[in-house]
Design a protein around this motif. Structure first.
Motif, PDB file in Angstrom:
ATOM      1  N   LEU A 293       0.718  -0.851   0.492  1.00 49.97           N
ATOM      2  CA  LEU A 293       0.201   0.115  -0.023  1.00 49.97           C
ATOM      3  C   LEU A 293       1.026   1.025   0.036  1.00 49.97           C
ATOM      4  CD1 LEU A 293      -2.901   0.956   0.067  1.00 49.97           C
ATOM      5  CD2 LEU A 293      -2.836   1.121   2.996  1.00 49.97           C
ATOM      6  N   ASP A 294       2.325   1.199   0.480  1.00 48.59           N
ATOM      7  CA  ASP A 294       2.703   2.567   0.912  1.00 48.59           C
ATOM      8  C   ASP A 294       3.320   2.306  -0.327  1.00 48.59           C
ATOM      9  OD1 ASP A 294       4.079   4.204   2.439  1.00 48.59           O
ATOM     10  OD2 ASP A 294       6.269   3.160   2.086  1.00 48.59           O
ATOM     11  N   ARG A 295       3.790   1.575  -1.215  1.00 47.07           N
ATOM     12  CA  ARG A 295       4.892   1.507  -2.607  1.00 47.07           C
ATOM     13  C   ARG A 295       4.033   2.551  -3.388  1.00 47.07           C
ATOM     14  NH1 ARG A 295       4.929  -0.747  -7.022  1.00 47.07           N
ATOM     15  NH2 ARG A 295       3.422  -2.805  -6.632  1.00 47.07           N
ATOM     16  N   LYS A 296       1.668   1.666  -3.660  1.00 45.44           N
ATOM     17  CA  LYS A 296       1.276   1.886  -4.250  1.00 45.44           C
ATOM     18  C   LYS A 296       1.095   3.268  -4.067  1.00 45.44           C
ATOM     19  CE  LYS A 296      -0.742  -1.710  -5.824  1.00 45.44           C
ATOM     20  NZ  LYS A 296      -1.758  -3.287  -5.683  1.00 45.44           N
ATOM     21  N   PHE A 297       0.126   3.750  -2.972  1.00 44.71           N
ATOM     22  CA  PHE A 297      -0.255   4.920  -2.739  1.00 44.71           C
ATOM     23  C   PHE A 297       1.218   5.586  -2.899  1.00 44.71           C
ATOM     24  CE2 PHE A 297      -1.004   8.404  -0.262  1.00 44.71           C
ATOM     25  CZ  PHE A 297      -2.631   9.322  -0.524  1.00 44.71           C
ATOM     26  N   GLN A 298       2.828   6.072  -2.775  1.00 44.98           N
ATOM     27  CA  GLN A 298       3.900   6.776  -3.101  1.00 44.98           C
ATOM     28  C   GLN A 298       3.560   6.860  -4.849  1.00 44.98           C
ATOM     29  OE1 GLN A 298       5.714   8.625  -1.210  1.00 44.98           O
ATOM     30  NE2 GLN A 298       5.760   7.259   0.563  1.00 44.98           N
ATOM     31  N   GLU A 299       3.637   6.242  -5.641  1.00 42.75           N
ATOM     32  CA  GLU A 299       3.342   5.902  -6.560  1.00 42.75           C
ATOM     33  C   GLU A 299       1.527   7.328  -7.102  1.00 42.75           C
ATOM     34  OE1 GLU A 299       3.128   2.225  -8.320  1.00 42.75           O
ATOM     35  OE2 GLU A 299       5.287   2.069  -8.435  1.00 42.75           O
ATOM     36  N   LEU A 300       1.024   7.295  -6.721  1.00 36.96           N
ATOM     37  CA  LEU A 300      -0.337   8.325  -6.814  1.00 36.96           C
ATOM     38  C   LEU A 300      -0.050   9.150  -6.798  1.00 36.96           C
ATOM     39  CD1 LEU A 300      -3.177   7.492  -8.121  1.00 36.96           C
ATOM     40  CD2 LEU A 300      -3.509   7.114  -5.993  1.00 36.96           C
ATOM     41  N   ARG A 301       0.596   9.599  -5.108  1.00 31.96           N
ATOM     42  CA  ARG A 301      -0.233  10.608  -4.415  1.00 31.96           C
ATOM     43  C   ARG A 301       1.344  11.285  -4.142  1.00 31.96           C
ATOM     44  NH1 ARG A 301      -4.301  12.191  -7.336  1.00 31.96           N
ATOM     45  NH2 ARG A 301      -5.690  11.077  -6.783  1.00 31.96           N
ATOM     46  N   GLY A 302       2.932  10.667  -4.096  1.00 34.91           N
ATOM     47  CA  GLY A 302       4.086  11.195  -3.499  1.00 34.91           C
ATOM     48  C   GLY A 302       4.691  11.847  -1.995  1.00 34.91           C
ATOM     49  N   ARG A 303       3.427  11.177  -1.605  1.00 32.05           N
ATOM     50  CA  ARG A 303       3.879  10.659  -0.230  1.00 32.05           C
ATOM     51  C   ARG A 303       3.015   9.043   0.590  1.00 32.05           C
ATOM     52  NH1 ARG A 303      -1.839  11.355   1.891  1.00 32.05           N
ATOM     53  NH2 ARG A 303      -2.859  12.950   0.606  1.00 32.05           N
ATOM     54  N   PRO A 304       3.546   8.814   1.813  1.00 32.25           N
ATOM     55  CA  PRO A 304       3.057   7.992   2.654  1.00 32.25           C
ATOM     56  C   PRO A 304       1.667   7.869   3.145  1.00 32.25           C
ATOM     57  CG  PRO A 304       4.408   8.978   3.473  1.00 32.25           C
ATOM     58  CD  PRO A 304       4.663  10.282   2.886  1.00 32.25           C
ATOM     59  N   PRO A 305       0.794   6.639   3.026  1.00 35.35           N
ATOM     60  CA  PRO A 305      -0.749   6.455   2.860  1.00 35.35           C
ATOM     61  C   PRO A 305      -0.795   6.878   4.529  1.00 35.35           C
ATOM     62  CG  PRO A 305       0.376   4.844   3.048  1.00 35.35           C
ATOM     63  CD  PRO A 305       1.617   5.365   2.466  1.00 35.35           C
ATOM     64  N   SER A 306      -2.173   7.595   4.655  1.00 32.41           N
ATOM     65  CA  SER A 306      -2.334   7.595   5.652  1.00 32.41           C
ATOM     66  C   SER A 306      -3.910   7.676   6.392  1.00 32.41           C
ATOM     67  CB  SER A 306      -3.212   9.680   5.247  1.00 32.41           C
ATOM     68  OG  SER A 306      -4.380   9.207   5.295  1.00 32.41           O
ATOM     69  N   LEU A 307      -3.700   7.650   7.636  1.00 32.51           N
ATOM     70  CA  LEU A 307      -5.137   6.490   8.111  1.00 32.51           C
ATOM     71  C   LEU A 307      -5.837   6.338   7.852  1.00 32.51           C
ATOM     72  CD1 LEU A 307      -5.986   4.882  10.899  1.00 32.51           C
ATOM     73  CD2 LEU A 307      -7.297   7.243  11.335  1.00 32.51           C
ATOM     74  N   PHE A 308      -6.391   7.588   6.633  1.00 35.22           N
ATOM     75  CA  PHE A 308      -8.112   6.626   5.394  1.00 35.22           C
ATOM     76  C   PHE A 308      -7.709   6.562   4.622  1.00 35.22           C
ATOM     77  CE2 PHE A 308      -7.884  10.448   8.446  1.00 35.22           C
ATOM     78  CZ  PHE A 308      -9.371  10.609   9.521  1.00 35.22           C
ATOM     79  N   VAL A 309      -6.352   6.670   4.073  1.00 29.38           N
ATOM     80  CA  VAL A 309      -6.263   6.291   3.020  1.00 29.38           C
ATOM     81  C   VAL A 309      -5.911   4.168   3.186  1.00 29.38           C
ATOM     82  CG1 VAL A 309      -4.554   4.117   1.425  1.00 29.38           C
ATOM     83  CG2 VAL A 309      -4.680   7.223   1.815  1.00 29.38           C
TER      84      VAL A 309
END
Length: 413
Positions: A293-309
């Motif tokens: 999840l961290d890798r995919k969200f970094q690719e999507l938004r350029g930051r670590p995934p939040s609690l809400f992600v």
């Protein structure tokens, strides 16, 4: 290539035409599974709400927006942090869009309103993906409502213990004035005060407050720490104004779950360095689900995934697993709900399952804000495995006590 979350009518019609022409049957030939997504997409929690929608889309992208050969259609609505709006949007998703499953809402009061009105929607299941007002899964259970996020008190019970162990004896509180912060503050006080700690002041503020100068000026000088249960832009504004008043270096801050969430750390990480908070999510976990999840969200938004992600991703993943086990038969709501209750899996935050009250049983983390590889993250310093919404208290006695509010619990009391 990712498929769109909502298939167009033309695409469905095209698939049907191909089948009639002798082409192999495909997902487009089957009745779609219609799923509503409700989040806070405007106001102080807008960024957290968009993170939630991202989480849902990421989960369904993993299965190519298809379950058991049936296409998935997503319908997204903004609950605007408003309880009445949340009920209206649930009504629209179910009655207008034909949603058989609704994921959300995010805000505590909105989630409680949807739970209280859930008997209006007997043919739909609601998975509360973000809202953490306690009574969604206690003091009466709605058969069609499940919560995959947490109760506000779940991650702050251990934070109260931690505060006392650190030598804090007098704490003041700044929190938003609605159901979720009531539970966050209540859980903290229930353990902290039982050990002998005292809460000297509670400052309740409306969601969307921008000027905290009058609150900052009233913070007692003789406290050991300040527990802050604010979210979104409220947290950002408060912390920045604490810094402007020169108080961040003078008062230890304890963070509520969303106060130091990843959505805020991107802008105020340097000001929050060292702050300890309680959460069901962390920014530095070793399980493969988190790393992916961290890798995919970094690719999507350029930051670590939040609690809400993570919370909305988790809710969608839970639904997907249950639906796969019943071969996509979402029309059989009884079977779907039974399967939901029996489903457990490794979510990015932790291994999760349901209790008999339809609430998630997750791990809880005490996190400290640190800079990791150039990014501000919550790094776990203590882990509590499989934490109940009742902590170590008897569930019946706990539910017999008054719900948390502005004045409950008292400390001492």
């Amino acid at each position: 290539m990712k498929l769109p979350a909502k298939l167009s009518g033309a695409a469905i019609a095209c698939g049907a035409a191909l089948a009639l022409a002798g082409a192999p049957a495909s997902a487009q030939d089957k009745e779609p599974i219609r799923i509503g997504v409700m989040s806070s997409l405007s106001g102080a929690f807008a960024q957290m709400g968009q993170d939630g929608v991202d989480g849902v889309r990421m989960a369904f992208d993993e299965v190519n927006n298809e379950i058991a050969g049936r296409p998935v259609e997503l319908f997204v609505e903004d609950s605007a942090m408003n309880p009445s709006t949340a009920v209206e949007k649930t009504r629209a998703l179910v009655n207008r869009d034909g949603a058989q499953l609704v994921l959300g809402p995010l805000s505590g009061a909105a989630g409680l309103a949807v739970k209280n009105g859930a008997d209006e929607f007997p043919n739909a299941t609601i998975i509360v993906a973000g809202s953490a007002a306690e009574d969604i899964t206690m003091r009466g259970i709605a058969p069609n409502v499940f919560r995959t996020s947490y109760t506000g008190a779940q991650p702050t019970f251990p934070l109260g213990n931690y505060a006392y162990q650190q030598g804090y004896r007098k704490v003041a509180i700044v929190a938003e004035d609605y159901a979720f912060p009531y539970a966050q503050v209540g859980g903290f006080m229930k353990t902290f005060c039982a050990l002998g700690g005292t809460v000297t002041e509670k400052f309740w503020v409306p969601i969307g407050t921008s000027d905290y100068s009058s609150i900052v000026a009233q913070i007692p000088q003789d406290i050991d720490a300040l527990f802050v249960a604010l979210g979104g832009t409220d947290a950002v504004n408060f912390i920045k104004q604490m810094d402007q008043f020169g108080l961040l270096d003078q008062i230890d801050i304890l963070g509520g779950t969303v106060t130091v969430d990843g959505t805020q750390l991107a802008s105020i990480g340097p000001l929050m360095e060292g702050v300890v908070s309680g959460s069901i999510m962390s920014g530095q976990l070793e399980n493969e689900a988190f790393k992916e999840l961290d890798r995919k969200f970094q690719e999507l938004r350029g930051r670590p995934p939040s609690l809400f992600v993570e919370n909305y991703y988790r809710a969608a993943k839970w639904a997907i697993l249950a639906l796969q086990d019943i071969e996509g038969r979402i029309e059989d709501q009884e079977a779907f709900r039974e399967e939901l209750l029996q489903t457990s899996f490794q979510a990015p935050g932790s291994f999760v399952s349901f209790d008999k009250y339809h609430n998630v049983v997750p791990d809880v983390y005490l996190n400290r804000v640190q800079k990791v590889d150039g990014q501000w993250r919550n790094v776990p310093i203590r882990t509590y495995s499989r934490v109940s919404q009742f902590w170590t208290f008897d569930p019946e006695e706990y539910q017999a006590a008054p719900p948390y509010d502005r004045d409950t619990p008292s400390c001492p009391g």
